[in-house]
Structures are given as C-alpha cells and as structure tokens.
Design an enzyme around this catalytic site. Structure first.
Site, PDB file in Angstrom:
ATOM      1  CB  SER A 118      46.004  31.342  46.736  1.00  0.00           C
ATOM      2  OG  SER A 118      45.064  30.661  45.907  1.00  0.00           O
ATOM      3  CG  HIS A 122      38.717  20.390  46.771  1.00  0.00           C
ATOM      4  ND1 HIS A 122      37.910  20.727  45.886  1.00  0.00           N
ATOM      5  CD2 HIS A 122      39.990  20.637  46.445  1.00  0.00           C
ATOM      6  CE1 HIS A 122      38.583  21.375  44.893  1.00  0.00           C
ATOM      7  NE2 HIS A 122      39.812  21.356  45.168  1.00  0.00           N
ATOM      8  CG  HIS A 132      39.198  30.300  44.812  1.00  0.00           C
ATOM      9  ND1 HIS A 132      38.877  31.522  44.254  1.00  0.00           N
ATOM     10  CD2 HIS A 132      40.522  30.621  44.774  1.00  0.00           C
ATOM     11  CE1 HIS A 132      39.930  32.373  43.936  1.00  0.00           C
ATOM     12  NE2 HIS A 132      41.113  31.904  43.895  1.00  0.00           N
ATOM     13  CG  ASN A 134      42.809  35.183  44.735  1.00  0.00           C
ATOM     14  OD1 ASN A 134      43.402  36.452  44.471  1.00  0.00           O
ATOM     15  ND2 ASN A 134      41.893  34.594  44.174  1.00  0.00           N
ATOM     16  CB  THR A 135      43.123  39.194  48.957  1.00  0.00           C
ATOM     17  OG1 THR A 135      44.106  38.446  50.037  1.00  0.00           O
ATOM     18  CG2 THR A 135      41.719  39.111  49.332  1.00  0.00           C
ATOM     19  NE  ARG A 136      45.702  38.654  41.809  1.00  0.00           N
ATOM     20  CZ  ARG A 136      44.440  38.362  41.705  1.00  0.00           C
ATOM     21  NH1 ARG A 136      43.878  37.399  42.772  1.00  0.00           N
ATOM     22  NH2 ARG A 136      43.514  38.758  40.780  1.00  0.00           N
ATOM     23  CG  HIS A 166      26.622  36.139  46.607  1.00  0.00           C
ATOM     24  ND1 HIS A 166      27.153  36.504  45.462  1.00  0.00           N
ATOM     25  CD2 HIS A 166      26.581  34.666  46.187  1.00  0.00           C
ATOM     26  CE1 HIS A 166      27.664  35.965  44.700  1.00  0.00           C
ATOM     27  NE2 HIS A 166      27.108  34.489  44.841  1.00  0.00           N
ATOM     28  CG  HIS A 196      35.826  23.518  28.000  1.00  0.00           C
ATOM     29  ND1 HIS A 196      36.683  24.258  28.874  1.00  0.00           N
ATOM     30  CD2 HIS A 196      35.698  22.265  29.028  1.00  0.00           C
ATOM     31  CE1 HIS A 196      36.902  23.627  30.025  1.00  0.00           C
ATOM     32  NE2 HIS A 196      36.160  22.329  30.208  1.00  0.00           N
ATOM     33  N   GLY A 279      57.758  30.386  37.302  1.00  0.00           N
ATOM     34  CA  GLY A 279      58.667  29.613  38.065  1.00  0.00           C
ATOM     35  C   GLY A 279      58.451  29.272  39.472  1.00  0.00           C
TER      36      GLY A 279
END
Length: 296
Positions: A118, A122, A132, A134-136, A166, A196, A279
C-alpha cells in the site's frame, strides 16, 4: 492448505516485497535528481524503515511487515510504502462484511491470510498530484482473491497528467482483458467518491476487488501488471510538475484537498477499516494521512 496454495502465497508476498523495493528506489532517485526549487538545498529525502506487527486477540504474533516512510524531502512532503503479510482469525464484524460480499464459508471458518503493498504520496509542490496505489492477495479456507488499483489525487488538475496516468493503467488492463479498464475505472469512480461532500476525492484510476476468475496464475499476472504500471504512470507526471512555481493560494488549495483525502480514508476506506479492525499496527494503517491538512 495445499502445497500449491502455500507456494502461491509465497510468490505473492515476495512479489509485493520486490515491488516495494522498486518503488522505494525510484522515489529516492527522484529526490536525488531534484536540484532546483525551494527544497533543493536540503538533503535528499530517504525512507525510514521499521518493522510492523499484527497481534491476534490472544497476544500471539500474527504476521507483520515493513513500514517505509519519507518525510520532508525535496519532492515528497510525506510518502509511505508499506508491505504486510498477516494471518489469523477474523472478528465478527469483518466476517459479516465478507459474508455480505459473498465470500463462501467465512461464517463457519473465519481464518484468513492476507499480503499486499500500500502506497500513498503527498507532495511538496501543489502542482504535483498526490497518489495512491495498492495490490493485495487475500485467502480464506474456502476462497482466494486479488484486489488493488491506483488513483491520482491532484489539487490542481492538468488534463494531460490525468490522461497519461489513465493511459498507463489502461494499457496494463488491455494485456489481460479488454473489459477490465472500463469496468475497473467505473469501480474506482464509485469507490473513491466522498458521499458527504458529493464529489470524488481525485481524478480516479482503477479499482478492483474480489478478483477470482478461477485462474490464479492469470489473476496474479494481472495484479503484477497493475503494480508495474504504477511508476510509468506517476513518475513522469511528478518530473513534469515538481519545478512548477506555486503561490500561497496554491498551497492553501492543496491543504484543503488533503482534508478531503483524510476524510475519505478515515470514514470510507476498506483498507483502513480492515487494518484497524484486525489489530494491525495503527501507525502503518494510518500512514496514508497527510502531514498537514486544512478545513474551511
């Protein structure tokens, strides 16, 4: 667990570590070559690396990883590149969330294993976009899948930067399935939306989750290509913008946009919720937060 799956887990976690090493080296290289601008006289930024751990409910070791963070560099104000490989038993809320997504057998057998990388960056210059990636890979006794993606988060958008970013992700998708880019771009537009605020947090990219076509090798190969696409997508944009002069108004715009980014990551992001609920090291989970932000 079969020997085949054990080998696949090992290959996936090794790949995420290799990708981490490539990105860290590339970002430190950007720091070395930045010789103009207001931060050029300070030392080139370097990553501080620390081990992270996950503790199970009974206090036993349940895996961990590496947190690599650079602060106050010439190009990067704060960037984190984290890897982890964790295992254990999902809590009830995580079980329920995965059951709602259709993960088979998770209510009866909540064991899991997960590995991934991840990254959040900034930037010093408001004209250089935050990013940003990430791969998982995720495993339960009755299922496995891949997920990830990348998205660009400029506070001052340049259409050509968005198009370049892109295009690199599109090319990675096209090598595997002609439907992937359109599908995963739309998913990113939906996922990285801030309800929001009634707006997206950036200019998008791709996002995918629960990827299991039944062909582990094909899905792993796609996930690797998403990871490989990141540096060619992001580094040229950074090199183009990092010398652009900026004003106090530009910096103010950047800090306000970072506030939007922080709101999203704390309220909606799946990875943040999962990491805190299971955790994992809180500092590693929250490394995505910007060093400074502002709200109007």
């Amino acid at each position: 667990m079969t020997d085949t799956m054990a080998d696949q887990k090992s290959r996936a976690s090794t790949w995420f570590r290799d990708l981490r090493d490539q990105i860290v080296a590339a970002f430190e290289g950007l720091e070395d070559t930045q010789t103009t601008g207001p931060f050029a006289t300070q030392p080139a930024g370097r990553f501080e690396v620390s081990e992270t751990t996950r503790r199970s409910d009974d206090g036993t070791d349940a895996g961990g990883g590496l947190m690599s963070v650079m602060r106050g560099g010439r190009v990067f104000e704060k960037v984190g590149v984290n890897i982890s490989t964790v295992h254990g038993t999902l809590g009830k809320s995580a079980q329920n969330a995965m059951a709602a997504r259709g993960v088979p057998g998770i209510e009866d057998d909540p064991r899991f294993w997960a590995s991934g990388i991840s990254l959040v960056a900034h930037m010093q210059n408001p004209h250089t976009p935050a990013v940003h990636m990430n791969t998982r890979m995720f495993w339960t006794p009755n299922a496995w899948w891949f997920g990830g993606g990348a998205d660009l988060n400029p506070c001052i958008e340049y259409a050509e930067d968005t198009a370049h970013f892109h295009s690199q992700l599109d090319a990675a998708c096209q090598r595997h399935d002609l439907s992937y880019y359109d599908k995963f771009k739309a998913w990113a537009d939906e996922y990285f939306f801030v309800p929001h605020r009634g707006r997206a947090r950036g200019v998008g990219g791709i996002f995918y989750d629960d990827l299991n076509t039944g062909d582990w090798e094909a899905d792993f190969a796609f996930t690797q290509d998403v990871g490989r696409a990141f540096l060619p997508a992001f580094v040229p944009v950074t090199e183009k913008r990092c010398d652009t002069p900026w004003t106090d108004a530009d910096k103010d715009k950047q800090l306000i946009h970072r506030g939007l980014y922080a709101e999203y990551n704390l309220v909606y992001d799946r990875g943040t919720k999962f990491g805190l609920a299971t955790g994992h090291d809180a500092n590693a989970v929250l490394m995505s937060l910007p060093p400074m932000a502002k709200w109007v």
